[in-house]
Design an enzyme around this catalytic site. Sequence first.
Site, short mmCIF file in Angstrom:
data_model
loop_
_atom_site.label_atom_id
_atom_site.label_comp_id
_atom_site.label_asym_id
_atom_site.label_seq_id
_atom_site.Cartn_x
_atom_site.Cartn_y
_atom_site.Cartn_z
N SER A 123 0.84 -1.20 0.00
CA SER A 123 0.00 0.00 0.00
C SER A 123 0.86 1.24 0.00
CB SER A 123 -0.86 -0.04 1.27
OG SER A 123 -1.47 1.19 1.50
N TYR A 149 -1.84 -1.46 10.78
CA TYR A 149 -2.13 -1.94 9.43
C TYR A 149 -0.99 -1.55 8.48
CZ TYR A 149 -3.68 -2.02 4.64
OH TYR A 149 -3.72 -2.23 3.29
N LYS A 153 2.16 -3.86 6.51
CA LYS A 153 2.53 -3.88 5.08
C LYS A 153 4.03 -3.62 4.94
CE LYS A 153 -1.43 -4.77 3.30
NZ LYS A 153 -1.67 -6.07 2.71
P1 NAD Z 1 -10.78 -7.38 1.15
O1 NAD Z 1 -10.97 -7.40 2.62
O2 NAD Z 1 -11.98 -7.14 0.30
O3 NAD Z 1 -10.08 -8.73 0.65
C1 NAD Z 1 -9.16 -9.44 1.44
C2 NAD Z 1 -9.58 -10.89 1.45
O4 NAD Z 1 -8.67 -11.64 2.25
C3 NAD Z 1 -10.98 -11.10 2.04
O5 NAD Z 1 -11.74 -11.87 1.15
C4 NAD Z 1 -10.71 -11.85 3.35
O6 NAD Z 1 -11.76 -12.74 3.67
C5 NAD Z 1 -9.40 -12.55 3.04
N1 NAD Z 1 -8.57 -12.85 4.22
C6 NAD Z 1 -8.22 -12.02 5.22
N2 NAD Z 1 -7.45 -12.66 6.11
C7 NAD Z 1 -7.31 -13.93 5.67
C8 NAD Z 1 -6.64 -15.07 6.17
N3 NAD Z 1 -5.99 -15.05 7.32
N4 NAD Z 1 -6.71 -16.22 5.45
C9 NAD Z 1 -7.40 -16.28 4.29
N5 NAD Z 1 -8.07 -15.23 3.77
C10 NAD Z 1 -8.03 -14.06 4.46
O7 NAD Z 1 -9.65 -6.30 0.83
P2 NAD Z 1 -9.17 -5.72 -0.56
O8 NAD Z 1 -9.54 -4.28 -0.59
O9 NAD Z 1 -9.57 -6.60 -1.64
O10 NAD Z 1 -7.61 -5.76 -0.33
C11 NAD Z 1 -6.80 -6.84 -0.79
C12 NAD Z 1 -5.39 -6.62 -0.31
O11 NAD Z 1 -4.91 -5.36 -0.79
C13 NAD Z 1 -5.24 -6.57 1.20
O12 NAD Z 1 -4.02 -7.18 1.56
C14 NAD Z 1 -5.18 -5.08 1.49
O13 NAD Z 1 -4.48 -4.80 2.66
C15 NAD Z 1 -4.43 -4.57 0.27
N6 NAD Z 1 -4.69 -3.17 -0.01
C16 NAD Z 1 -5.97 -2.72 -0.14
C17 NAD Z 1 -6.21 -1.37 -0.38
C18 NAD Z 1 -7.62 -0.84 -0.46
O14 NAD Z 1 -7.81 0.37 -0.31
N7 NAD Z 1 -8.62 -1.67 -0.70
C19 NAD Z 1 -5.14 -0.49 -0.52
C20 NAD Z 1 -3.84 -0.98 -0.39
C21 NAD Z 1 -3.62 -2.32 -0.14
C1 WQD Z 2 -9.43 9.34 1.46
C2 WQD Z 2 -9.63 10.82 1.74
C3 WQD Z 2 -9.82 11.30 4.09
C4 WQD Z 2 -13.60 9.14 4.68
C5 WQD Z 2 -6.70 4.30 3.38
C6 WQD Z 2 -5.56 3.53 4.00
C7 WQD Z 2 -4.60 3.06 2.94
C8 WQD Z 2 -5.33 2.27 1.86
C9 WQD Z 2 -6.49 3.03 1.31
C10 WQD Z 2 -5.79 0.03 2.41
C11 WQD Z 2 -8.81 11.33 2.95
C12 WQD Z 2 -11.11 11.61 3.37
C13 WQD Z 2 -12.46 9.70 4.13
C14 WQD Z 2 -14.64 10.01 5.14
C15 WQD Z 2 -13.31 11.90 4.45
N1 WQD Z 2 -5.89 1.10 2.47
N2 WQD Z 2 -12.33 11.05 4.00
N3 WQD Z 2 -14.43 11.35 5.01
O1 WQD Z 2 -6.97 7.31 4.21
O2 WQD Z 2 -6.16 7.74 1.84
O3 WQD Z 2 -6.16 5.45 2.72
O4 WQD Z 2 -7.34 3.48 2.38
O5 WQD Z 2 -5.89 -1.04 2.49
O6 WQD Z 2 -3.64 2.26 3.54
O7 WQD Z 2 -4.88 4.37 4.92
O8 WQD Z 2 -8.32 6.51 2.21
O9 WQD Z 2 -10.70 6.53 1.60
O10 WQD Z 2 -10.08 6.56 4.04
O11 WQD Z 2 -9.64 8.59 2.65
O12 WQD Z 2 -13.19 13.13 4.36
O13 WQD Z 2 -15.65 9.59 5.68
O14 WQD Z 2 -11.00 11.03 2.11
O15 WQD Z 2 -9.56 12.25 5.09
O16 WQD Z 2 -8.43 12.63 2.66
P1 WQD Z 2 -6.86 6.86 2.83
P2 WQD Z 2 -9.76 6.97 2.65
#
Ligand code: NAD
Ligand code: WQD
Length: 338
Positions: A123, A149, A153
């Site tokens: 991330s 979190y 990562k």
């Molecule tokens: P998500 O929660 O929708 O998907 C993650 C999946 O992993 C889920 O289906 C959950 O059931 C499964 N899971 C969690 N722990 C597990 C375990 N111990 N064993 C087996 N399965 C498990 O999340 P997402 O948004 O699809 O994110 C996918 C990956 O990308 C995650 O690692 C997340 O941290 C990373 N990521 C997401 C974002 C975002 O904003 N969505 C941003 C950066 C990184």
């Molecule tokens: C985006 C913008 C908030 C909600 C997070 C995690 C990052 C990644 C993605 C992963 C910011 C503003 C938000 C609300 C608001 N995650 N906001 N009102 O914080 O950039 O990133 O999600 O797995 O690791 O930190 O994303 O969507 O929460 O916020 O004003 O109710 O929206 O302040 O500027 P963020 P976000």
Amino acid sequence: MVLITGGAGYIGTHTLIELAKDNIDFIVYDNLYNSSKEALKRVEQIIGKKITFIKGDIRDIDSLKKLFNSYKIDSVIHFAGLKAVGESVAKPLKYYDNNINGTIKLLEVMSQFNCKKIIFSSSATVYGDPKIVPISEDSQVGVGLTNPYGKSKYFIEEILKDLYSSDNEWKIVILRYFNPIGAHESGLIGEDPNDIPNNLMPYITQVAVGKLDRLSIFGDDYNTHDGTGVRDYIHVVDLANGHLKALKILDKINKVEEINLGTGKGYSVLDVVKAFEKASEKRVNYKIAKRREGDIAKCYANPTKAKKLLNWEAKKDLEQMCKDSWRWQSQNPNGYSN
Ligand code: NAD
Ligand code: WQD
């Protein structure tokens, strides 16, 4: 065959579609902690074929061994993880156990079965509060991280690098996602938060659909063009395609490659609200609230490495992201539990 851990989740399901379009065989392994079988059924509907799914946890060594014994797994796309920033502050051990311990177990079993190719979901959060935007991959990481979190990562990235140092046969790509939003154009799959959403777009769509009253905009006094926080929102389908592109270069790399997946463009919270209102023809009720702890002013990617190394770039604009997020939300007001 590619093993997709966490393949039933938001980014995982969209990635399955990209893989299927390219005729790549995969198997999904997920404990369904934050997802449902219904999501996989919807993917089956989109791709027109059955998905091999094993319910299991990445911390369960025996179950992983059984999996690797039963299928010829050549590489892994590792999405499985917990991602709620606020919860990670309240329950750090849960996050470290699931994300770090889980990844270690997975890597151990992969080693035992001589499967040494992995793409890891990292991330932009690993950059902390960046000194310079747009952020390139050689920017400082691991400093000023404000929650477990994000630290999980960063720690996993370090573990992967140590693993590679110990054994150069590993092929490791670390993908650093910026802010994924949007949904598949069918409206059949999308982001389905369990509780009140933490992230901006699902909060906006739930206000628009009438499930939540009003969006709180966390601060309007940042050093940005309108005072609200600026982020690099990327369409989840573009992001998913980045995994396919990464898979294609996996064999060719000879060091751990960290790659940003972002658009390179920064939009403020107010920009997103306005774009959403236009795309959905819905009003989004909002108020300005105080800053959220741990938030930063600006975060957007320099995506040139992805273009060079993966021949990948984001194609879908903010309007498309908003339209697709809205289609998913309006067609599925209660997510997968309709
Ligand atoms: P998500 O929660 O929708 O998907 C993650 C999946 O992993 C889920 O289906 C959950 O059931 C499964 N899971 C969690 N722990 C597990 C375990 N111990 N064993 C087996 N399965 C498990 O999340 P997402 O948004 O699809 O994110 C996918 C990956 O990308 C995650 O690692 C997340 O941290 C990373 N990521 C997401 C974002 C975002 O904003 N969505 C941003 C950066 C990184
Ligand atoms: C985006 C913008 C908030 C909600 C997070 C995690 C990052 C990644 C993605 C992963 C910011 C503003 C938000 C609300 C608001 N995650 N906001 N009102 O914080 O950039 O990133 O999600 O797995 O690791 O930190 O994303 O969507 O929460 O916020 O004003 O109710 O929206 O302040 O500027 P963020 P976000």
